[in-house]
Scaffold this active site. Structure first.
Site, short mmCIF file in Angstrom:
data_model
loop_
_atom_site.label_atom_id
_atom_site.label_comp_id
_atom_site.label_asym_id
_atom_site.label_seq_id
_atom_site.Cartn_x
_atom_site.Cartn_y
_atom_site.Cartn_z
N CYS A 150 0.50 -0.90 0.11
CA CYS A 150 -0.44 0.09 -0.65
C CYS A 150 0.99 1.18 -0.06
O CYS A 150 2.11 1.04 0.33
CB CYS A 150 -0.84 -0.34 1.29
SG CYS A 150 -2.23 -1.46 0.85
N CYS A 196 12.75 -1.39 5.29
CA CYS A 196 12.88 -3.02 4.14
C CYS A 196 13.85 -1.25 3.49
O CYS A 196 13.91 -1.36 2.41
CB CYS A 196 11.61 -2.11 3.95
SG CYS A 196 11.41 -2.99 2.24
N ASP A 256 17.31 -4.18 -11.40
CA ASP A 256 16.61 -3.86 -9.63
C ASP A 256 16.90 -5.05 -9.05
O ASP A 256 17.28 -5.48 -7.78
CB ASP A 256 15.71 -2.57 -9.52
CG ASP A 256 14.01 -4.27 -10.09
OD1 ASP A 256 13.92 -4.83 -10.07
OD2 ASP A 256 13.79 -2.94 -11.26
N CYS A 267 9.00 -12.83 1.39
CA CYS A 267 8.76 -11.38 2.22
C CYS A 267 7.52 -11.55 3.37
O CYS A 267 6.12 -11.76 2.71
CB CYS A 267 8.18 -10.05 1.76
SG CYS A 267 8.15 -8.95 2.60
N CYS A 286 15.93 -4.10 7.20
CA CYS A 286 15.08 -5.37 7.11
C CYS A 286 15.80 -6.38 6.17
O CYS A 286 15.97 -5.30 4.02
CB CYS A 286 13.66 -5.45 6.85
SG CYS A 286 13.45 -7.20 6.30
N CYS A 316 14.36 -11.06 3.55
CA CYS A 316 14.70 -12.17 2.38
C CYS A 316 15.58 -12.78 1.73
O CYS A 316 15.77 -13.25 0.26
CB CYS A 316 13.70 -11.32 1.07
SG CYS A 316 13.46 -9.41 0.60
S1 SF4 Z 1 11.68 -9.35 4.01
FE1 SF4 Z 1 13.13 -8.05 2.22
S2 SF4 Z 1 11.12 -7.25 1.15
FE2 SF4 Z 1 9.92 -7.88 2.89
S3 SF4 Z 1 10.54 -5.79 4.61
FE3 SF4 Z 1 12.16 -7.86 4.98
S4 SF4 Z 1 13.98 -6.39 3.29
FE4 SF4 Z 1 11.89 -5.42 2.15
#
Ligand code: SF4
Length: 501
Positions: free
Chosen positions: A9, A257, A370, A406, A457, A460
């Site tokens: 979102c 993120c 990317d 994710c 974060c 992933c």
């Molecule tokens: S898991 Fe990857 S895509 Fe999801 S919030 Fe963390 S860094 Fe972002």
């Protein structure tokens, strides 16, 4: 970008103390953020104790001059919240999509709340059970409902807004950036204790308008100045005096993120003091430094427009190789009905991207991408370049190899859909028929962003999830995946299984 990924979102919310309608600000704010969600959009304004709502599917519409008065009439008031959405949870049939369109509301005993939310709730099962006690028969179409009802339940206990936000921060596992308005027109925003998804605040030069936005581009389009990015665990209330900030939870780390920088955010958005495009250029420079042998054996750089463009400039600056602008987007081809059909993927690329064959014929080409998620679209691009005569195709990928799903609001829900969780880099190169796939290292990514590793974060790409239940769920999912079980990606089912085991 090869694979079509979606984020949950985009949030934009504003208050106008000049007592003028706030709707135009929210409208333009959402128009600037439509890349964050284009399945549905919604506006909610507040006046005289009432909420006024418009929710609809698809992109935020163009408004004809002749219809402006009708829109203003439908959405009166000086404060409101808006949202653009792509569902990463819940059902995707048309009826459910409309029901799940934000902003969402909840009310009981004279108390009312409306919120716009960006993120993903992980402990959905537990929250749903709790909400059902107060609201028997409660069902929900999007995670925003869970947050909204959770807030309302705490409000019904007599707590103030900051206290109910704090309870949410402590009891909800996941990512949530929230802006909301109450039955009295109180205007507020807060972020989860890890600050996973973006949310910034800004104001007008004459101090009459204050806004919250997922990205700074929506402040820019409204002529507002950016003030700050909300801190993890921060609650902000707005009054005529401006923003009243309170850090309610501080667990010592943030987990913003990292994928926002590589793919989702608009290049002209700013996080802290850097524009996203500057970070992407640095990704390109890092890739050159990390892959000198490939650079030595290449003739030119090509980017797949448009997310590869900024890193291509970085590759060019660091390597001295020519950035050949031999790939161009067919600008007005936007028929998403075609673009979303997997079986039509070959023609999708041909329809979206024009590659100028004479410019790459016989050349050894570095292509900037990317990310690679499923790999199927990247494969089509490589095939197309070969058909056009490229002698060698090397992929420079700015986001490291994605090895896990994710659980925080990006459309990568299972291990099985990720080529990087099933294959090593060399195998991926073989599958997509590239001469080499060069992922940026995690260290390179972190340094280019300019955060420390424990401010991001990276779940992933590392498998280390910042919130405890997400880690548990990811571990269970991985085990099941390796054992060959079919994955659903539905968190509440997995959480249910964990709770009852
Ligand atoms: S898991 Fe990857 S895509 Fe999801 S919030 Fe963390 S860094 Fe972002």
């Amino acid at each position: 970008m090869g694979d079509q990924l979606r984020i949950a979102c985009g949030v934009f919310a504003a208050i106008n103390y000049e007592d003028q309608p706030v709707f135009p600000y929210i409208y333009w704010g959402l128009r600037a953020q439509n890349h964050r969600g284009h399945q549905s959009h919604g506006f909610l304004t507040y006046s005289d104790g009432k909420f006024h709502v418009h929710r609809s599917l698809d992109l935020v519409p163009k408004i004809k001059t002749s219809a402006i008065h009708e829109w203003f009439g439908r959405l009166p008031g000086h404060v409101g919240v808006g949202n653009v959405r792509y569902t990463t949870s819940g059902k995707t049939d048309e009826e459910s999509l409309i029901k799940g369109t934000q902003p969402v509301t909840a009310s009981k005993d004279g108390l009312k709340l409306a919120i716009s939310f960006n993120g993903n709730v992980v402990n959905t099962f537990q929250l749903r059970k709790e909400i059902n006690v107060e609201f028997p028969g409660f069902s929900y179409e999007c995670d925003a409902d869970l947050i909204c009802y959770k807030l309302l339940i705490e409000r019904l206990k007599g707590h103030d807004l900051a206290s109910v936000a704090k309870t949410c921060m402590k009891e909800v596992d996941g990512a949530f950036s929230v802006a909301g308005v109450t039955q009295d027109g109180e205007f507020f925003a807060f972020k989860d204790p890890h600050g996973i998804r973006p949310l910034c605040a800004g104001h007008s030069k004459n101090d009459s308008i204050f806004a919250f936005s997922s990205e700074t581009v929506s402040l820019d389009i409204n002529g507002l100045e950016r003030d700050f990015e909300l801190q993890p665990g921060e609650f902000v209330k707005v009054s005529k005096n401006g923003f009243e900030r309170q850090r309610l939870v501080d667990n010592g780390r943030k987990a913003f993120c990292a994928f926002e920088f590589a793919y989702f955010a608009r290049p002209d958005s700013r996080f802290d003091d850097k524009y996203v495009y500057e970070i992407r250029e640095e990704f390109g420079r890092t890739l050159v430094r990390e892959n000198p042998d490939v650079v030595r054996n290449a003739d030119m750089i090509l980017s797949v427009p448009e997310t590869g463009d900024d890193s291509a400039l970085g590759v060019h600056e660091e390597s001295g190789l020519r950035w050949e602008r031999a790939s161009r987007r067919h600008r007005y081809v936007t028929e998403r009905a075609f673009l979303l059909l997997n079986k039509d993927r070959q023609s999708t690329i041909d329809r979206k991207i024009n590659i100028l064959a004479p410019k790459i014929n016989g050349k050894r080409v570095i292509v900037t991408e990317d990310s690679i998620v499923r790999g199927d679209t990247t494969k089509v691009i490589v095939e197309k370049l070969r058909r056009m005569g490229a002698r060698k195709v090397y992929l420079f990928v700015t986001f490291p190899r994605i090895v896990g799903p994710c659980l925080y609001g990006i459309d990568m829900a299972t291990y099985g859909q990720l080529i990087g969780s099933k294959h090593k880099t060399e195998e991926i190169a073989e599958i997509i028929k590239a001469d080499a796939v060069c992922y940026q290292s995690i260290e390179g990514l972190v340094n280019a962003i300019g955060f420390t590793r424990d401010q991001l974060c990276l779940a992933c790409v590392t498998g280390e999830y910042p919130t405890p239940l997400a880690q548990k769920i990811a571990d269970v999912m991985k085990k099941k995946f390796l054992e060959g079980h079919e994955e659903t990606g539905r968190l509440y089912e997995i959480e249910d299984a964990i709770q009852s085991s």
